[in-house]
Design a protein around this motif. Structure first.
Motif, PDB file in Angstrom:
ATOM      1  N   ALA A 208       1.376 -38.259 -28.265  1.00  0.00           N
ATOM      2  CA  ALA A 208       1.430 -39.338 -27.277  1.00  0.00           C
ATOM      3  C   ALA A 208       2.826 -39.950 -27.215  1.00  0.00           C
ATOM      4  CB  ALA A 208       0.396 -40.408 -27.619  1.00  0.00           C
ATOM      5  N   CYS A 209       3.425 -40.194 -28.377  1.00  0.00           N
ATOM      6  CA  CYS A 209       4.759 -40.789 -28.419  1.00  0.00           C
ATOM      7  C   CYS A 209       5.824 -39.847 -27.874  1.00  0.00           C
ATOM      8  CB  CYS A 209       5.098 -41.203 -29.852  1.00  0.00           C
ATOM      9  SG  CYS A 209       4.148 -42.633 -30.425  1.00  0.00           S
TER      10      CYS A 209
ATOM     11  N   SER B   2       5.175 -38.039 -25.287  1.00  0.00           N
ATOM     12  CA  SER B   2       4.769 -37.889 -23.877  1.00  0.00           C
ATOM     13  C   SER B   2       4.261 -36.490 -23.568  1.00  0.00           C
ATOM     14  CB  SER B   2       5.935 -38.241 -22.932  1.00  0.00           C
ATOM     15  OG  SER B   2       6.345 -39.568 -23.117  1.00  0.00           O
ATOM     16  N   THR B   3       3.590 -35.888 -24.543  1.00  0.00           N
ATOM     17  CA  THR B   3       3.050 -34.541 -24.364  1.00  0.00           C
ATOM     18  C   THR B   3       1.596 -34.620 -23.911  1.00  0.00           C
ATOM     19  OG1 THR B   3       4.467 -33.714 -26.153  1.00  0.00           O
ATOM     20  CG2 THR B   3       2.618 -32.329 -25.476  1.00  0.00           C
TER      21      THR B   3
ATOM     22  N   LYS C  85       0.071 -38.653 -18.134  1.00  0.00           N
ATOM     23  CA  LYS C  85       1.426 -39.069 -18.468  1.00  0.00           C
ATOM     24  C   LYS C  85       1.592 -40.580 -18.312  1.00  0.00           C
ATOM     25  CE  LYS C  85       4.009 -34.796 -17.719  1.00  0.00           C
ATOM     26  NZ  LYS C  85       5.074 -34.114 -16.945  1.00  0.00           N
ATOM     27  N   ASP C  86       0.984 -41.147 -17.282  1.00  0.00           N
ATOM     28  CA  ASP C  86       1.026 -42.601 -17.105  1.00  0.00           C
ATOM     29  C   ASP C  86       0.334 -43.296 -18.277  1.00  0.00           C
ATOM     30  OD1 ASP C  86       2.324 -42.208 -14.698  1.00  0.00           O
ATOM     31  OD2 ASP C  86       0.515 -42.462 -13.482  1.00  0.00           O
TER      32      ASP C  86
ATOM     33  N   LEU D 191       0.001 -42.086 -21.313  1.00  0.00           N
ATOM     34  CA  LEU D 191       0.839 -41.922 -22.500  1.00  0.00           C
ATOM     35  C   LEU D 191       1.992 -42.919 -22.506  1.00  0.00           C
ATOM     36  CD1 LEU D 191       0.980 -38.008 -22.752  1.00  0.00           C
ATOM     37  CD2 LEU D 191      -0.475 -39.585 -24.036  1.00  0.00           C
ATOM     38  N   GLN D 192       2.513 -43.246 -21.333  1.00  0.00           N
ATOM     39  CA  GLN D 192       3.561 -44.262 -21.264  1.00  0.00           C
ATOM     40  C   GLN D 192       3.036 -45.621 -21.710  1.00  0.00           C
ATOM     41  OE1 GLN D 192       6.895 -44.001 -20.666  1.00  0.00           O
ATOM     42  NE2 GLN D 192       6.477 -41.796 -20.755  1.00  0.00           N
TER      43      GLN D 192
ATOM     44  N   LYS E 266       2.913 -45.511 -25.474  1.00  0.00           N
ATOM     45  CA  LYS E 266       4.250 -45.622 -26.048  1.00  0.00           C
ATOM     46  C   LYS E 266       4.735 -47.064 -26.032  1.00  0.00           C
ATOM     47  CE  LYS E 266       7.415 -42.603 -25.089  1.00  0.00           C
ATOM     48  NZ  LYS E 266       8.305 -41.682 -24.317  1.00  0.00           N
TER      49      LYS E 266
END
Length: 203
Positions: A94-95, A97-98, A167-168, A170-171, A174
């Motif tokens: 996750a960190c 961004s995978t 991806k959103d 995961l952001q 982060k």
């Protein structure tokens, strides 16, 4: 990326599943290539789970796979997608961004005991637990099988909106994990989650 975990039982349960899933994925995505990051701590020279045996098994099943040892952090940035065993590796992905799906398998006895005690969680992926909602697909026990895993990965490949949605997500993770005290906060969320399970069992 095929990430079966680092513990001996995880690798024994999940590596065969991941390799079979990879072969099915390639039937739908012929250009797919696979990297398998493992850690040296996984290998036990006193058992069948040593590095040479693992290499032989992987290359017999998936001849062009790339096996790396103790290079996981360097692998994440080059992955388009990952199939990750539930655990801290999901937060690492996750960190980085995978995009990923999360899989989980335990022995039938462990599953049976968890079910009768009411301790089988509905959500088990740490990123989903920390954010309080399920966006990353999870496949546990019988659902963590090659056919279902391959179907989900193929869907991501052909549906760009699914990748962007994750991806959103995961952001968001982060940002939350990047704030001061992230480790303590993550641990607190997991502890609260486990306490909710205990309360449910008592009720």
């Amino acid at each position: 990326g095929l990430l079966p975990g680092s513990r001996e039982k995880e690798v024994k349960y999940l590596l065969p599943v991941l390799l079979r899933a990879a072969r099915l994925i390639r039937e739908n995505i012929p250009e797919a290539r696979f990297i398998i990051p493992l850690t040296s701590a996984t290998f036990k020279s006193s058992s069948s789970l040593n590095e040479q045996n693992i290499r032989n098994y992987i290359f017999k099943t998936l001849p062009d796979a790339i096996l790396t040892v103790d290079e996981t952090y360097n692998v994440y940035p080059i992955l388009d997608f990952a199939i990750v065993a539930s655990g801290t590796a999901t937060l690492e992905a996750a960190c980085a961004s995978t995009p990923m799906i999360i899989i989980y398998r335990v022995s039938l006895l462990t599953e049976f005991l968890a079910r009768i005690s009411g301790r089988l969680p509905l959500v088990f992926g740490l990123p989903n637990i920390i954010m309080g909602r399920r966006v990353i697909s999870e496949f546990a026990q019988r659902d963590a099988n090659p056919v279902k895993i391959a179907r989900e990965v193929t869907a991501f490949y052909f549906q760009g909106e699914k990748v962007q949605e994750q991806k959103d997500f995961l952001q968001e993770i982060k940002k939350k994990m990047g704030e001061p005290g992230a480790t303590e906060r993550a641990a607190s969320v997991v502890i609260d989650f486990l306490q909710e399970i205990d309360q449910g069992q008592q009720e």
